[in-house]
Design an enzyme around this catalytic site. Structure first.
Site: not given
Ligand code: ITT
Length: 199
Positions: A15, A19, A46, A75-76, A156, A158, A184
């Protein structure tokens, strides 16, 4: 051996609009039709697991089950060395309910305080799950250093405080295509392609 992906259509089980853009760009050369979890109005599960891989699997299976289509979840997060890996799997949560990454980046800076170490890495787990319950998971990383204040309008999360190793611009300042080629997410996706898209 990994299961080969033969289907014409894939749900992007996220969502997060940032991403969706990045994963759609990675999948595009393979001619697979993509639809996002948001477009299908799928519920946002969740994230109850304690690892990136666990949460990626949880999100991919939830979307595959709800849609009846194969689903790709990401998940990242950002892992800061001097903060023992935080925010890690809590990277999205540090932005609070309004998903304000200005707040999240300020918190990283505040928690670092006087600590001179700026080492950090982004981590991404990608899971491809099929409606029959099978899945394949891949992990990608990129190392770098944090810089303050935040710089750049691209990307987006960080991105405006992360400078990848060997470069002088933040991901936020970089041409998005350059980030997509080295991130990554790209590293995890390369492994997925080699395992599941190769003939
Ligand atoms: P979904 O679970 O719906 O995919 P989310 O934003 O909640 O969306 P995550 O739980 O995986 O996803 O949170 C990952 C967070 O890490 C994301 O919101 C970013 O703040 C950060 N992040 C991950 N990849 C990134 C990137 O390529 N550049 C900058 N921040 C990143």
């Amino acid at each position: 051996m990994a299961r080969l992906f033969k289907e014409p259509k894939l749900v992007l089980a996220t969502h997060n609009p940032g991403k969706v853009v990045e994963i759609a760009a990675l999948v595009k050369p393979f001619g697979i039709e993509v639809v996002s979890a948001g477009e299908l109005d799928l519920p946002e599960p969740e994230e109850t697991e304690t690892t990136f891989e666990g949460n990626a699997r949880l999100k991919a299976h939830a979307a595959a089950k709800a849609s009846g289509l194969p689903a790709l979840a990401d998940d990242s997060g950002l892992s800061v060395g001097a903060l023992d890996g935080a925010p890690g799997i809590y990277s999205a949560r540090w932005a609070g309910p309004t998903k304000d990454f200005g707040i999240a980046m300020d918190r990283v800076r505040a928690e670092l305080g006087d600590n001179p170490s700026r080492d950090a890495m982004f981590i991404c787990a990608l899971t491809l799950a099929w409606p029959d319950g099978h899945d394949e998971t891949f992990l990608g990383t990129i190392t770098g250093a944090l810089t303050f204040p935040a710089k750049g309008e691209h990307g987006f999360g960080y991105d405006p405080i992360f400078v990848p190793t060997g470069f002088s611009q933040t991901f936020g300042e970089m041409d998005p295509a350059k980030k997509h080629a080295m991130s990554h997410r790209a590293h995890a996706f390369e492994q997925l392609v080699a395992a599941c898209f190769a003939e």
